[in-house]
Design a protein around this motif. Sequence first.
Motif, PDB file in Angstrom:
ATOM      1  N   ASN A 108      25.663  44.785  21.664  1.00 20.50           N
ATOM      2  CA  ASN A 108      26.206  44.896  20.308  1.00 20.50           C
ATOM      3  C   ASN A 108      26.526  43.503  19.759  1.00 20.50           C
ATOM      4  O   ASN A 108      25.744  42.587  19.888  1.00 20.50           O
ATOM      5  N   ASP A 109      27.700  43.328  19.165  1.00 22.77           N
ATOM      6  CA  ASP A 109      28.085  42.022  18.628  1.00 22.77           C
ATOM      7  C   ASP A 109      28.179  41.022  19.780  1.00 22.77           C
ATOM      8  O   ASP A 109      28.785  41.317  20.814  1.00 22.77           O
ATOM      9  N   ARG A 112      32.367  39.599  19.585  1.00 24.74           N
ATOM     10  CA  ARG A 112      33.518  40.493  19.427  1.00 24.74           C
ATOM     11  C   ARG A 112      33.628  41.466  20.599  1.00 24.74           C
ATOM     12  O   ARG A 112      32.670  42.107  20.963  1.00 24.74           O
ATOM     13  N   SER A 114      33.494  41.130  23.674  1.00 25.81           N
ATOM     14  CA  SER A 114      32.392  40.959  24.618  1.00 25.81           C
ATOM     15  C   SER A 114      32.931  40.656  26.015  1.00 25.81           C
ATOM     16  O   SER A 114      33.798  39.794  26.186  1.00 25.81           O
ATOM     17  N   GLU A 131      19.892  45.160  24.166  1.00 26.95           N
ATOM     18  CA  GLU A 131      20.445  45.687  22.913  1.00 26.95           C
ATOM     19  C   GLU A 131      19.307  46.223  22.050  1.00 26.95           C
ATOM     20  O   GLU A 131      18.544  45.455  21.453  1.00 26.95           O
ATOM     21  N   PHE A 136      21.697  43.704  15.461  1.00 26.94           N
ATOM     22  CA  PHE A 136      22.466  42.735  16.241  1.00 26.94           C
ATOM     23  C   PHE A 136      21.617  41.582  16.770  1.00 26.94           C
ATOM     24  O   PHE A 136      22.164  40.614  17.313  1.00 26.94           O
ATOM     25  N   ALA A 139      22.170  37.825  15.485  1.00 26.48           N
ATOM     26  CA  ALA A 139      23.455  37.264  15.915  1.00 26.48           C
ATOM     27  C   ALA A 139      23.436  36.926  17.399  1.00 26.48           C
ATOM     28  O   ALA A 139      24.002  35.907  17.820  1.00 26.48           O
ATOM     29  N   ASN A 143      24.009  33.085  18.691  1.00 27.64           N
ATOM     30  CA  ASN A 143      25.317  32.765  19.267  1.00 27.64           C
ATOM     31  C   ASN A 143      25.371  32.800  20.785  1.00 27.64           C
ATOM     32  O   ASN A 143      26.386  32.404  21.364  1.00 27.64           O
ATOM     33  N   ASP A 166      25.458  51.244  15.653  1.00 32.61           N
ATOM     34  CA  ASP A 166      26.467  50.205  15.881  1.00 32.61           C
ATOM     35  C   ASP A 166      27.138  50.413  17.238  1.00 32.61           C
ATOM     36  O   ASP A 166      26.468  50.599  18.237  1.00 32.61           O
TER      37      ASP A 166
END
Length: 318
Positions: A108-109, A112, A114, A131, A136, A139, A143, A166
Amino acid sequence: MNHAAMHHAAITASLNYPSVTNGELPPVSRSHRHSLEPVSDGAWQRFSSPAVVDPLLRRAPKAHRHRCEAVLRGLNRRGFSQAWQDWILYRNFFAGQTNGLYLDIGTNDPLRISNSAFFDLCLGWRGVCFEPQERFHAAIRGNRSCALVPRCVLGQAANVSTAGTDGHFRVRGRRGNGGSEQMQCVGMAETLAGLDLRGRPIDLLTIDIEGSEPHVLSCMPFDELDIRAVLIETNKVDLRAVDAFFHQHGFVNYATLMQTDSTWLDNLYVKRPKLVVPEESEECSAEDRALTDCHGGGHWQPWALKPLSKEWGRCQID
């Protein structure tokens, strides 16, 4: 292109799935395969010292140094995880280890809540991020340095039904099991082989896929994978069934991790030597039945009845 994106591009250039080729991981050894030992107080004093922490902080992305420092020094501050999971794992098992490998199923993110971001950004571990949700992917690539596998993953490749989006995306089971979407999941062993990671020790497997965990793990080839620790969301399951499943694969339930409102969240399973258990025995004698009851014939039973274990039983391929 930022540092994380450049690193991600470098390791994903040559294969359909990203190829992790830079650096070396330690070979699988018998002691490594069978045990994950806690960090001693003396070792922690060394690994949390400025001589070890300061160089790690200099290499960490500037935007994340504050959170890296919290975990690396064991401060009473949070890292990236929802319930201090990264802090607990580093302080108790992985302090000072900078050559690790993690698998993150359901990334996912990328930042956040994680459980793997600390090991990537602060320690420089290699990682594989599974994922399937495209929203996602940019990102994650921008990152994180993990090799992104843009598919769902199972113990064995299969077409599945999925539902939700999500943070509520989940695998519902093999195709036709009532999900709203159809998807082709990759197999874990084949994917790791494609990433040149077959036979490499996997220090941490973290999985959070909203109750779909047994669909992913039930046929996972644990005997082929040297997984040292599994962090799994357990707030929607019968923990006895999950414990029995991991015990059968040589893991012990080491910790229950709760959210800061004191509600259930995750459990940490750590690899230990498997129990020595009785082999196939004779049928119970009259004396056995009188003394020990001998329910079900008296043989050692590795798996619970399906109505008890539900999805957390032995591997069954439809």
